[in-house]
Design a protein around this motif. Structure first.
Motif, PDB file in Angstrom:
ATOM      1  N   UNK A  31     -78.431  -5.449  13.019  1.00 47.94           N
ATOM      2  CA  UNK A  31     -77.517  -5.395  11.883  1.00 47.94           C
ATOM      3  C   UNK A  31     -78.133  -4.572  10.750  1.00 47.94           C
ATOM      4  N   UNK A  32     -79.421  -4.648  10.585  1.00 47.01           N
ATOM      5  CA  UNK A  32     -80.080  -3.886   9.522  1.00 47.01           C
ATOM      6  C   UNK A  32     -80.251  -2.419   9.900  1.00 47.01           C
ATOM      7  N   UNK A  33     -80.600  -2.136  11.147  1.00 49.55           N
ATOM      8  CA  UNK A  33     -81.008  -0.790  11.542  1.00 49.55           C
ATOM      9  C   UNK A  33     -79.898   0.116  12.080  1.00 49.55           C
ATOM     10  N   UNK A  34     -78.847  -0.434  12.660  1.00 53.85           N
ATOM     11  CA  UNK A  34     -77.823   0.414  13.266  1.00 53.85           C
ATOM     12  C   UNK A  34     -77.040   1.168  12.202  1.00 53.85           C
ATOM     13  N   UNK A  35     -76.516   2.359  12.545  1.00 53.82           N
ATOM     14  CA  UNK A  35     -75.986   3.262  11.531  1.00 53.82           C
ATOM     15  C   UNK A  35     -74.561   2.993  11.040  1.00 53.82           C
ATOM     16  N   UNK A  36     -73.697   2.364  11.834  1.00 57.44           N
ATOM     17  CA  UNK A  36     -72.321   2.212  11.372  1.00 57.44           C
ATOM     18  C   UNK A  36     -71.785   0.815  11.665  1.00 57.44           C
ATOM     19  N   UNK A  37     -70.573   0.585  11.213  1.00 53.16           N
ATOM     20  CA  UNK A  37     -69.955  -0.731  11.326  1.00 53.16           C
ATOM     21  C   UNK A  37     -69.824  -1.168  12.777  1.00 53.16           C
ATOM     22  N   UNK A  38     -69.442  -0.252  13.643  1.00 55.07           N
ATOM     23  CA  UNK A  38     -69.137  -0.615  15.027  1.00 55.07           C
ATOM     24  C   UNK A  38     -70.385  -1.000  15.818  1.00 55.07           C
ATOM     25  N   UNK A  39     -71.473  -0.291  15.623  1.00 53.18           N
ATOM     26  CA  UNK A  39     -72.706  -0.662  16.326  1.00 53.18           C
ATOM     27  C   UNK A  39     -73.315  -1.927  15.726  1.00 53.18           C
ATOM     28  N   UNK A  40     -73.213  -2.087  14.426  1.00 52.07           N
ATOM     29  CA  UNK A  40     -73.688  -3.325  13.798  1.00 52.07           C
ATOM     30  C   UNK A  40     -72.865  -4.516  14.260  1.00 52.07           C
ATOM     31  N   UNK A  41     -71.592  -4.291  14.435  1.00 47.91           N
ATOM     32  CA  UNK A  41     -70.703  -5.333  14.918  1.00 47.91           C
ATOM     33  C   UNK A  41     -71.101  -5.790  16.311  1.00 47.91           C
ATOM     34  N   UNK A  42     -71.453  -4.834  17.147  1.00 50.12           N
ATOM     35  CA  UNK A  42     -71.886  -5.159  18.502  1.00 50.12           C
ATOM     36  C   UNK A  42     -73.148  -6.022  18.463  1.00 50.12           C
ATOM     37  N   UNK A  43     -74.114  -5.628  17.635  1.00 50.05           N
ATOM     38  CA  UNK A  43     -75.349  -6.408  17.531  1.00 50.05           C
ATOM     39  C   UNK A  43     -75.088  -7.808  16.989  1.00 50.05           C
ATOM     40  N   UNK A  44     -74.251  -7.882  15.980  1.00 51.19           N
ATOM     41  CA  UNK A  44     -74.008  -9.169  15.337  1.00 51.19           C
ATOM     42  C   UNK A  44     -73.286 -10.154  16.247  1.00 51.19           C
ATOM     43  N   UNK A  45     -72.389  -9.674  17.077  1.00 51.69           N
ATOM     44  CA  UNK A  45     -71.607 -10.611  17.885  1.00 51.69           C
ATOM     45  C   UNK A  45     -72.241 -10.906  19.234  1.00 51.69           C
ATOM     46  N   UNK A  46     -72.689  -9.891  19.936  1.00 55.82           N
ATOM     47  CA  UNK A  46     -73.170 -10.107  21.305  1.00 55.82           C
ATOM     48  C   UNK A  46     -74.541 -10.785  21.329  1.00 55.82           C
ATOM     49  N   UNK A  47     -75.502 -10.222  20.644  1.00 52.50           N
ATOM     50  CA  UNK A  47     -76.864 -10.762  20.706  1.00 52.50           C
ATOM     51  C   UNK A  47     -76.969 -12.131  20.046  1.00 52.50           C
ATOM     52  N   UNK A  48     -76.301 -12.304  18.935  1.00 50.44           N
ATOM     53  CA  UNK A  48     -76.397 -13.615  18.276  1.00 50.44           C
ATOM     54  C   UNK A  48     -75.705 -14.698  19.096  1.00 50.44           C
ATOM     55  N   UNK A  49     -74.639 -14.344  19.804  1.00 47.76           N
ATOM     56  CA  UNK A  49     -73.970 -15.318  20.664  1.00 47.76           C
ATOM     57  C   UNK A  49     -74.888 -15.763  21.791  1.00 47.76           C
ATOM     58  N   UNK A  50     -75.561 -14.816  22.413  1.00 52.57           N
ATOM     59  CA  UNK A  50     -76.524 -15.173  23.462  1.00 52.57           C
ATOM     60  C   UNK A  50     -77.653 -16.019  22.896  1.00 52.57           C
ATOM     61  N   UNK A  51     -78.119 -15.677  21.700  1.00 51.52           N
ATOM     62  CA  UNK A  51     -79.204 -16.425  21.084  1.00 51.52           C
ATOM     63  C   UNK A  51     -78.825 -17.860  20.757  1.00 51.52           C
ATOM     64  N   UNK A  52     -77.686 -18.026  20.137  1.00 51.36           N
ATOM     65  CA  UNK A  52     -77.242 -19.375  19.786  1.00 51.36           C
ATOM     66  C   UNK A  52     -76.999 -20.201  21.046  1.00 51.36           C
ATOM     67  N   UNK A  53     -76.396 -19.577  22.052  1.00 49.02           N
ATOM     68  CA  UNK A  53     -76.138 -20.297  23.305  1.00 49.02           C
ATOM     69  C   UNK A  53     -77.437 -20.715  23.980  1.00 49.02           C
ATOM     70  N   UNK A  54     -78.429 -19.834  24.002  1.00 51.16           N
ATOM     71  CA  UNK A  54     -79.716 -20.182  24.611  1.00 51.16           C
ATOM     72  C   UNK A  54     -80.391 -21.349  23.912  1.00 51.16           C
TER      73      UNK A  54
END
Length: 123
Positions: A31-54
């Motif tokens: 979320x901090x490093x990616x350049x635009x809204x769409x790539x930040x959105x991908x990081x925020x939703x996919x990785x955090x979902x896997x993290x919380x689920x784990x």
């Protein structure tokens, strides 16, 4: 034999907690490093979902193994996170960003907006 099963269970719990922590950390960095809204959105939703689920699955296994508790709240939380976080939030934020005119970032400067193309095609 019981000690071996306890050791394996503890290793599984540790791996789930560590992998969940890794995914949440990578989502935060994305979320901090990616350049635009769409790539930040991908990081925020996919990785955090896997993290919380784990982390929640690790907590569920721990509670069941140590206390004999089957936590319905954790099961419902895991299901809720997996069903709602990526599809709903990513879809709505992505559409709002696109509607407000934010273009996708491209390293080579050549951006192809497939969503805008499909909107034009369906008009």
């Amino acid at each position: 034999m019981s000690e071996t099963i306890d050791l394996v269970r503890d290793i599984i719990i540790i791996l789930l907690l560590l992998s969940g922590t890794f995914f949440i950390l990578s989502a935060s960095i994305g979320v901090i490093r990616f350049p635009d809204v769409y790539t930040r959105l991908h990081a925020a939703t996919k990785a955090s979902t896997l993290g919380i689920s784990g982390i929640m699955i690790g907590a569920f296994i721990f509670l069941y193994a140590e206390k004999g508790i089957i936590s319905g709240k954790l099961i419902l939380g895991i299901i809720f996170i997996l069903l709602t976080a990526p599809p709903l939030s990513a879809h709505m934020i992505g559409r709002a960003a696109h509607s407000s005119g934010i273009k996708p970032w491209a390293a080579d400067g050549k951006t192809r907006d497939a969503y805008a193309d499909s909107i034009e095609k369906n008009k």
